[in-house]
Design an enzyme around this catalytic site. Structure first.
Site, PDB file in Angstrom:
ATOM      1  N   HIS A   1       0.801  -1.073  -0.093  1.00 56.12           N
ATOM      2  CA  HIS A   1       0.248  -0.073   0.003  1.00 56.12           C
ATOM      3  C   HIS A   1       0.839   1.284   0.295  1.00 56.12           C
ATOM      4  O   HIS A   1       1.969   1.099   0.413  1.00 56.12           O
ATOM      5  CB  HIS A   1      -0.692   0.061   1.018  1.00 56.12           C
ATOM      6  CG  HIS A   1      -1.603  -1.070   1.588  1.00 56.12           C
ATOM      7  ND1 HIS A   1      -1.187  -2.231   2.290  1.00 56.12           N
ATOM      8  CD2 HIS A   1      -3.030  -1.347   1.332  1.00 56.12           C
ATOM      9  CE1 HIS A   1      -2.035  -3.035   2.342  1.00 56.12           C
ATOM     10  NE2 HIS A   1      -3.270  -2.509   1.881  1.00 56.12           N
TER      11      HIS A   1
ATOM     12  N   ASP B   1       2.388   1.919   3.275  1.00 52.41           N
ATOM     13  CA  ASP B   1       3.227   1.089   3.884  1.00 52.41           C
ATOM     14  C   ASP B   1       4.757   1.416   3.800  1.00 52.41           C
ATOM     15  O   ASP B   1       5.812   0.978   4.398  1.00 52.41           O
ATOM     16  CB  ASP B   1       3.304  -0.420   3.271  1.00 52.41           C
ATOM     17  CG  ASP B   1       1.913  -0.990   3.303  1.00 52.41           C
ATOM     18  OD1 ASP B   1       1.366  -0.948   4.401  1.00 52.41           O
ATOM     19  OD2 ASP B   1       1.650  -2.010   2.427  1.00 52.41           O
TER      20      ASP B   1
ATOM     21  N   MET C   1       2.595  -5.782  -7.828  1.00 52.96           N
ATOM     22  CA  MET C   1       1.163  -5.101  -7.276  1.00 52.96           C
ATOM     23  C   MET C   1       1.129  -4.172  -6.324  1.00 52.96           C
ATOM     24  O   MET C   1       2.177  -4.074  -5.447  1.00 52.96           O
ATOM     25  CB  MET C   1       0.464  -6.351  -6.675  1.00 52.96           C
ATOM     26  CG  MET C   1      -0.934  -6.088  -6.192  1.00 52.96           C
ATOM     27  SD  MET C   1      -1.070  -5.428  -4.449  1.00 52.96           S
ATOM     28  CE  MET C   1      -1.627  -6.712  -3.636  1.00 52.96           C
TER      29      MET C   1
ATOM     30  N   GLU D   1     -10.993  -7.087  -4.788  1.00 52.61           N
ATOM     31  CA  GLU D   1     -10.844  -8.307  -3.817  1.00 52.61           C
ATOM     32  C   GLU D   1     -11.896  -8.055  -2.870  1.00 52.61           C
ATOM     33  O   GLU D   1     -12.334  -6.996  -2.136  1.00 52.61           O
ATOM     34  CB  GLU D   1      -9.658  -7.617  -2.948  1.00 52.61           C
ATOM     35  CG  GLU D   1      -9.314  -8.715  -1.922  1.00 52.61           C
ATOM     36  CD  GLU D   1      -8.044  -8.496  -1.069  1.00 52.61           C
ATOM     37  OE1 GLU D   1      -7.178  -7.873  -1.492  1.00 52.61           O
ATOM     38  OE2 GLU D   1      -8.092  -9.160  -0.114  1.00 52.61           O
TER      39      GLU D   1
ATOM     40  N   LYS E   1     -14.724  -9.089   0.041  1.00 51.84           N
ATOM     41  CA  LYS E   1     -14.539  -9.411   1.493  1.00 51.84           C
ATOM     42  C   LYS E   1     -15.960  -9.271   2.022  1.00 51.84           C
ATOM     43  O   LYS E   1     -16.597  -8.189   1.945  1.00 51.84           O
ATOM     44  CB  LYS E   1     -13.508  -8.670   2.411  1.00 51.84           C
ATOM     45  CG  LYS E   1     -13.228  -9.354   3.757  1.00 51.84           C
ATOM     46  CD  LYS E   1     -12.240  -8.437   4.297  1.00 51.84           C
ATOM     47  CE  LYS E   1     -11.783  -9.174   5.870  1.00 51.84           C
ATOM     48  NZ  LYS E   1     -10.700  -8.301   6.434  1.00 51.84           N
TER      49      LYS E   1
ATOM     50  N   GLU F   1      -9.234 -14.035  -1.951  1.00 50.08           N
ATOM     51  CA  GLU F   1      -8.459 -14.169  -0.856  1.00 50.08           C
ATOM     52  C   GLU F   1      -9.108 -15.330  -0.052  1.00 50.08           C
ATOM     53  O   GLU F   1     -10.390 -15.441   0.536  1.00 50.08           O
ATOM     54  CB  GLU F   1      -8.440 -12.994   0.212  1.00 50.08           C
ATOM     55  CG  GLU F   1      -7.727 -13.475   1.451  1.00 50.08           C
ATOM     56  CD  GLU F   1      -7.324 -12.288   2.557  1.00 50.08           C
ATOM     57  OE1 GLU F   1      -6.830 -11.290   1.726  1.00 50.08           O
ATOM     58  OE2 GLU F   1      -7.467 -12.419   3.545  1.00 50.08           O
TER      59      GLU F   1
ATOM     60  N   HIS G   1     -11.329 -14.677   3.246  1.00 43.42           N
ATOM     61  CA  HIS G   1     -12.446 -13.970   2.996  1.00 43.42           C
ATOM     62  C   HIS G   1     -13.661 -14.733   2.736  1.00 43.42           C
ATOM     63  O   HIS G   1     -14.823 -14.590   3.496  1.00 43.42           O
ATOM     64  CB  HIS G   1     -12.293 -12.808   2.017  1.00 43.42           C
ATOM     65  CG  HIS G   1     -11.404 -11.890   2.430  1.00 43.42           C
ATOM     66  ND1 HIS G   1     -10.834 -10.799   1.553  1.00 43.42           N
ATOM     67  CD2 HIS G   1     -10.436 -11.627   3.516  1.00 43.42           C
ATOM     68  CE1 HIS G   1      -9.956  -9.998   2.057  1.00 43.42           C
ATOM     69  NE2 HIS G   1      -9.725 -10.622   3.175  1.00 43.42           N
TER      70      HIS G   1
ATOM     71  N   ASP H   1      -4.786 -13.799  -3.141  1.00 44.08           N
ATOM     72  CA  ASP H   1      -4.326 -13.664  -1.802  1.00 44.08           C
ATOM     73  C   ASP H   1      -4.586 -14.897  -0.997  1.00 44.08           C
ATOM     74  O   ASP H   1      -5.623 -15.445  -1.002  1.00 44.08           O
ATOM     75  CB  ASP H   1      -4.953 -12.564  -1.003  1.00 44.08           C
ATOM     76  CG  ASP H   1      -4.632 -11.228  -1.405  1.00 44.08           C
ATOM     77  OD1 ASP H   1      -3.818 -10.959  -2.247  1.00 44.08           O
ATOM     78  OD2 ASP H   1      -5.117 -10.392  -0.929  1.00 44.08           O
TER      79      ASP H   1
ATOM     80  N   ASP I   1     -11.371 -12.111  11.539  1.00 45.44           N
ATOM     81  CA  ASP I   1     -10.192 -12.115  10.406  1.00 45.44           C
ATOM     82  C   ASP I   1      -9.094 -12.727  10.749  1.00 45.44           C
ATOM     83  O   ASP I   1      -8.343 -11.629  11.543  1.00 45.44           O
ATOM     84  CB  ASP I   1     -10.294 -10.543   9.652  1.00 45.44           C
ATOM     85  CG  ASP I   1      -9.310 -10.749   8.425  1.00 45.44           C
ATOM     86  OD1 ASP I   1      -8.957 -11.699   8.000  1.00 45.44           O
ATOM     87  OD2 ASP I   1      -9.197  -9.682   8.089  1.00 45.44           O
TER      88      ASP I   1
ATOM     89  N   ASP J   1      -6.205 -14.217   9.306  1.00 43.57           N
ATOM     90  CA  ASP J   1      -4.938 -13.990   8.479  1.00 43.57           C
ATOM     91  C   ASP J   1      -3.866 -15.067   8.867  1.00 43.57           C
ATOM     92  O   ASP J   1      -2.609 -14.591   9.071  1.00 43.57           O
ATOM     93  CB  ASP J   1      -4.157 -12.596   8.392  1.00 43.57           C
ATOM     94  CG  ASP J   1      -5.237 -11.731   7.822  1.00 43.57           C
ATOM     95  OD1 ASP J   1      -5.957 -12.239   6.636  1.00 43.57           O
ATOM     96  OD2 ASP J   1      -5.230 -10.448   7.805  1.00 43.57           O
TER      97      ASP J   1
ATOM     98  N   ASP K   1      -1.143 -12.980   1.879  1.00 41.50           N
ATOM     99  CA  ASP K   1      -1.634 -12.009   2.534  1.00 41.50           C
ATOM    100  C   ASP K   1      -2.098 -12.323   3.880  1.00 41.50           C
ATOM    101  O   ASP K   1      -3.302 -12.874   4.327  1.00 41.50           O
ATOM    102  CB  ASP K   1      -3.028 -11.397   2.076  1.00 41.50           C
ATOM    103  CG  ASP K   1      -3.518 -10.129   2.431  1.00 41.50           C
ATOM    104  OD1 ASP K   1      -2.754  -9.578   3.463  1.00 41.50           O
ATOM    105  OD2 ASP K   1      -4.473  -9.531   2.016  1.00 41.50           O
TER     106      ASP K   1
HETATM  107  C1  GCO Z   1      -7.842  -7.460   4.758  1.00 41.67           C
HETATM  108  C2  GCO Z   1      -7.235  -7.444   3.236  1.00 41.67           C
HETATM  109  C3  GCO Z   1      -6.026  -6.658   2.917  1.00 41.67           C
HETATM  110  C4  GCO Z   1      -5.936  -6.477   1.488  1.00 41.67           C
HETATM  111  C5  GCO Z   1      -4.855  -5.339   1.140  1.00 41.67           C
HETATM  112  C6  GCO Z   1      -4.533  -5.142  -0.237  1.00 41.67           C
HETATM  113  O1  GCO Z   1      -8.674  -8.439   5.157  1.00 41.67           O
HETATM  114  O2  GCO Z   1      -7.176  -6.757   5.287  1.00 41.67           O
HETATM  115  O3  GCO Z   1      -7.209  -8.777   2.787  1.00 41.67           O
HETATM  116  O4  GCO Z   1      -5.148  -7.060   3.453  1.00 41.67           O
HETATM  117  O5  GCO Z   1      -5.616  -7.630   0.536  1.00 41.67           O
HETATM  118  O6  GCO Z   1      -5.574  -4.201   1.591  1.00 41.67           O
HETATM  119  O7  GCO Z   1      -5.547  -4.950  -0.968  1.00 41.67           O
HETATM  120 MN    MN Z   2      -5.976  -9.356   1.307  1.00 41.12          MN
HETATM  121 MN    MN Z   3      -7.970 -10.056   3.991  1.00 37.65          MN
END
Ligand code: GCO
Ligand code: MN
Ligand code: MN
Length: 388
Positions: free
Chosen positions: A55, A58, A89, A182, A184, A218, A221, A246, A256, A258, A288
């Site tokens: 991003h 970042d 990306m 993307e 979610k 992802e 998600h 992702d 969430d 991750d 991700d």
């Molecule tokens: C989340 C998302 C993010 C995006 C990221 C890139 O759940 O926070 O997956 O990690 O993927 O902002 O677009």
């Molecule tokens: Mn993501």
């Molecule tokens: Mn995510």
């Protein structure tokens, strides 16, 4: 393959925000120190990664001076080229700053929508400077808690207008981005617009230049929502829209998480890897995810290594699956072929329709057949458990 050490040819990527995650959660402060982008590049290159995604913020803190921006970008570029990494990306942080608390492109405040466009154009400039060719839109704050706000249809139109504008911006600058949307279902908003891959696939044809837009699905998600991620990815591949992916993991129905790729749902992860490998998907595979909040820096690199290693192990398992004669025999037995009926059932003609309607069907025989799926699934499990 006996060695599961990745190389750049595997095209594994990480976001700066993933390994750089400091372990903050809604209940607790960070448990790890921030790491600089050049240091992350050095560590990921040593582990065999292909690239790093980011991003805007970042790398460059929001509100940084032009001089600070230029210094951070040139230090990062030097680290990337020094370690042979690419930035495939880029994306925009449209969720951290309080200005975006009620959405960015879908904010009810026209000033916020304009700021989101401005910030995204500047971030697209940055991504292009670093060599990115895919641009991701994750609408983290694009959603609601209060639907009495009455913007459900407006939000879709505002989002469409923004994407159309940004696609033209990319072209006018000669950036040549492909855009990956993307989905979610929730978090951080109560309900996020475009919750599933299907929503994105339905929305893309309504854009001015649909060919420029695809999906960035992802694992976590879909899993949060109780959906099967491999099914979602298959539908995206079928539509020719898998522009990026992702990878991570997640328990169903939780916050969430991750998690490290393959940490939780091994069977779905296996089916996903098999699908990706057999489909010929050639794009980057981004992890991700982030190390557990319990971990120190060593745990972060164990996490990163683990994501890539598990993918490569599952890739080898997919090859074994395709070469296993008992599994292949079970698969062959599962599919019943009938060339006469298949010809009749494909490609409508009035004659085929008549012939099919006149056909007598032995329903009892069809209903009595056992397709052998228990045995096939057990063979798959045994393969994954390493006893085949
Ligand atoms: C989340 C998302 C993010 C995006 C990221 C890139 O759940 O926070 O997956 O990690 O993927 O902002 O677009
Ligand atoms: Mn993501
Ligand atoms: Mn995510």
């Amino acid at each position: 393959m006996t060695d599961y050490t990745p190389t750049p040819a595997d095209k594994f990527t990480f976001g700066l925000w993933t390994v750089g995650n400091v372990g903050r959660d809604p209940f607790g402060e960070p448990t790890r120190q921030p790491m600089s982008a050049p240091y992350i590049a050095q560590k990921l290159a040593a582990l065999g990664a292909y690239g790093i995604n980011l991003h805007d913020n970042d790398l460059v803190p929001i509100g940084a001076s032009a001089a600070e921006r230029d210094r951070l970008v040139s230090d990062f570029r030097a680290a990337l080229s020094g370690h042979g990494l690419v930035v495939p990306m880029a994306t925009t942080n449209l969720f951290s700053d309080p200005a975006f608390k009620d959405g960015a492109f879908t904010s009810a405040d026209a000033r916020v929508r304009a700021y989101a466009l401005q910030k995204t154009m500047l971030s697209m400039d940055l991504g292009h400077e670093l060599g990115a060719t895919t641009y991701v839109f994750w609408g983290g704050r694009e959603g609601t808690e209060v639907d009495a706000s009455g913007k459900l249809l407006d939000a879709l139109a505002w989002f469409r207008d923004s994407l159309n504008f940004l696609a033209e911006y990319s072209q006018s600058q000669g950036y040549g981005y492909r855009f990956a949307l993307e989905p979610k279902p929730n978090e951080p908003r109560g309900d996020i617009f475009f919750p599933t891959a299907g929503s994105m696939l339905g929305f893309i044809p309504t854009l001015d230049q649909p060919d420029l837009f695809g999906v960035n699905p992802e694992f976590a998600h879909d899993t949060m929502a109780g959906l099967n991620f491999a099914h979602a990815v298959a539908q995206i591949i079928d539509a020719g829209k898998l522009f990026h992916i992702d990878l991570n993991d997640q328990k169903m129905g939780r916050f969430d998480q991750d998690l490290r790729f393959g940490a939780e749902n091994i069977k779905t992860a296996f089916m996903l890897v098999k699908l990706l490998e057999n489909s010929g998907y050639a794009g980057p595979k981004q992890f991700d995810a982030h190390a557990l909040r319990t971990e120190d820096e060593a745990g972060v690199w164990a996490f990163a290594r683990g994501c890539m290693r598990t993918y490569l192990i599952l890739k080898e398992k997919a090859r074994q699956f395709d070469e296993d004669s008992e599994i292949q025999a079970a698969l062959q037995a599962y599919r019943v072929q009938d060339s006469e009926l298949e010809t009749l059932s494909r490609g409508f003609t009035p004659e085929k329709a008549q012939a099919l309607k006149a056909r007598s069907v032995d329903r009892a025989m069809l209903g009595a057949r056992g397709p052998g799926l228990e045995q096939l699934d057990q063979l798959t499990i045994e393969l994954l458990l390493g006893v085949r």
